[in-house]
Design a protein around this motif. Structure first.
Motif, mmCIF file in Angstrom:
data_model
loop_
_atom_site.group_PDB
_atom_site.id
_atom_site.type_symbol
_atom_site.label_atom_id
_atom_site.label_comp_id
_atom_site.label_asym_id
_atom_site.label_seq_id
_atom_site.Cartn_x
_atom_site.Cartn_y
_atom_site.Cartn_z
ATOM 1 N N ALA A 386 8.944 22.274 34.812
ATOM 2 C CA ALA A 386 7.755 21.673 34.208
ATOM 3 C C ALA A 386 7.990 21.443 32.722
ATOM 4 O O ALA A 386 8.503 22.309 32.013
ATOM 5 N N SER A 387 7.588 20.274 32.248
ATOM 6 C CA SER A 387 7.767 19.946 30.833
ATOM 7 C C SER A 387 6.467 20.076 30.049
ATOM 8 O O SER A 387 6.454 19.903 28.845
ATOM 9 N N SER A 388 5.370 20.374 30.769
ATOM 10 C CA SER A 388 4.085 20.516 30.092
ATOM 11 C C SER A 388 3.190 21.442 30.911
ATOM 12 O O SER A 388 3.536 21.846 32.023
ATOM 13 N N ASP A 389 2.052 21.779 30.325
ATOM 14 C CA ASP A 389 1.095 22.613 31.046
ATOM 15 C C ASP A 389 0.634 21.895 32.319
ATOM 16 O O ASP A 389 0.530 20.657 32.354
ATOM 17 N N GLY A 390 0.339 22.676 33.343
ATOM 18 C CA GLY A 390 -0.157 22.096 34.586
ATOM 19 C C GLY A 390 -0.942 23.127 35.379
ATOM 20 O O GLY A 390 -1.233 24.231 34.895
ATOM 21 N N THR A 391 -1.276 22.778 36.579
ATOM 22 C CA THR A 391 -2.107 23.641 37.422
ATOM 23 C C THR A 391 -1.488 23.777 38.806
ATOM 24 O O THR A 391 -1.069 22.797 39.414
#
Length: 452
Positions: A386-391
């Motif tokens: 993952a390169s960014s925040d996620g859920t």
């Protein structure tokens, strides 16, 4: 004084009558079967007003309205999740002369109450309850009085799960009447021409060597035994259980007499070719009469092909799996209505026959696929950073929050479902992400040849 007393008595009588008219005596509930009794108990305990209780009641109805269409004989092992209200309906045909025989076996240890009920669908598409399985042995036997379509409902009590095997067969109601033979020995069937087409054959001919014992296919009593016209040596046995007469003709020897009480398996005589069968090989002419002659074949031969039993490893039952190639899913066990499934689709196995898995897709749709298209999730498809925040989601639904995904988290893709992927993180936590991570992933490579 007398007038006042009479008036007082009249007023009291009117009061009592009016009181009785207003009083409503509750009618005691009398369940017709264990399923009704259990549902009433849930209602009395206010459990049908809960979400799970409402699902249980709805499932009982839906399983009858939208059953799985099968062909007898049929066997399926199923998985029941104790957190779900499971009810399954199986629809099949049965004919007069056959016995619907159902056996439910608990494959995992549990003491759950399990309800197994049989319903007949009438000509107006209405359901009629006709039989209930024994609550201890979970065995059901029912002899149809007419050709009809039936629905078997299987439903455990709430909050109980496990694995079960359900076997449905249409077996003959009568034991085969020639010792050592099966329906393969029948050489002439109902309706065949006789006397150059002037009459039709009202029975079946079972060929066997002269002297082969003819056995009683059921309990009964002998109405007639002796020489009778074209039948030669004949026996008429009355089957009081089914109110029908059984006719045995062309016997070589008769070993019973009029009035004898007969038990299943008793010897009535031996195979011969007396009467108008003198020019044919020895055989038994067997007929059934009830308001006229009726075709005996359903009374002697099981419906359909040989039963294909469920055997082998059942460890995939109840597990999440992956479809390893694009395929078709049949919405019933007969494969007459299908939907397309793409490669890498995630599903859950909820049942298995000898050749197919019954699966449930994330959208709740169920159906059957070949066993060969199913793979476990022990190997991932890809690895994603993952390169960014996620859920991370509990289900393929953006509102079903499970956990946060931090930048640089490593995710293993296990399968795909349209706009969502099923993944597992390094902590062993499984969940769903939206497939836009495909564009956000910092690095990604094929990971299908290595275990996670």
């Amino acid at each position: 004084m007398l007038q006042r007393t009479t008036t007082a008595c009249l007023c009291l009588a009117i009061f009592l009558v009016l009181g009785c008219e207003n009083e409503k005596v509750p009618i005691p509930f009398k369940p017709r079967n264990d399923h009704e009794a259990y549902e009433h108990a849930l209602e009395e305990a206010n459990l049908l007003s809960t979400a799970l209780g409402a699902d249980w009641k709805k499932g009982a109805k839906t399983s009858l309205e939208s059953p799985i269409k099968i062909t007898s004989p049929f066997e399926e092992a199923i998985y029941v999740d104790d957190k779900e209200a499971v009810a399954i309906g199986y629809q099949f045909n049965a004919k007069r002369g056959q016995k619907v025989q159902v056996n439910v076996e608990k494959l995992s240890l549990n003491d759950a109450k399990t309800f197994v009920d049989l319903f007949r669908i009438d000509e107006h598409n209405k359901l009629h309850h006709v039989a209930t399985a024994d609550s201890e042995e979970l065995l059901l036997g029912f002899e149809p009085r007419r050709d009809a379509t039936y629905v078997l409902r299987f439903q455990p009590e709430l909050l109980r799960g496990g694995e079960y095997k359900i076997t449905i067969q249409n077996v003959p109601t009568l034991q085969f009447p020639v010792a050592g033979k099966t329906d393969r020995a029948i050489g002439s069937f109902w309706g065949a021409d006789r006397d150059g087409g002037r009459r039709k054959h009202e029975g079946v001919d079972i060929f066997a060597p002269r002297g082969t014992p003819i056995i009683a296919p059921t309990d009964g009593y002998v109405r007639t035994a002796g020489k009778r016209g074209i039948g030669g040596n004949v026996v008429w046995l009355y089957d009081s259980k089914r109110s029908q007469s059984l006719y045995f003709a062309h016997l070589n020897k008769i070993l019973v007499k009029k009035g004898d009480r007969i038990k299943l398996g008793d010897t009535l005589g031996t195979v011969g070719n007396t009467g108008n069968a003198r020019t044919t090989p020895p055989h038994l002419h067997f007929g059934i009469y009830k308001n006229g002659a009726t075709d005996p074949i359903n009374h002697l031969r099981a419906a359909g092909n040989r039963l294909k039993p469920v055997t082998g490893d059942l460890s995939m039952l109840g597990q999440e799996v992956r479809i390893n190639r694009s395929t078709s899913m049949s919405v019933d066990a007969n494969g007459k209505q299908t939907v397309s499934i793409t490669k890498n689709q995630i599903a859950r196995t909820i049942g298995t026959t000898a050749t197919q898995f019954r699966i449930e897709l994330p959208n709740g749709q169920e159906g059957y696929v070949r066993k060969s298209v199913i793979s476990g999730l022990d190997r991932s498809l890809e690895r994603l950073y993952a390169s960014s925040d996620g859920t991370l989601l509990k289900s393929p639904d953006r509102r079903a929050f499970l956990a946060d995904v931090e930048p640089n988290d490593q995710l293993y893709i296990l399968g795909k479902n349209r706009d969502f992927w099923l993944v597992e993180n390094d902590a062993g936590q499984k969940g769903w992400i939206t497939n836009n991570y495909k564009n956000q992933g910092r690095s990604r490579r094929s990971y299908s040849d290595e275990p996670r």
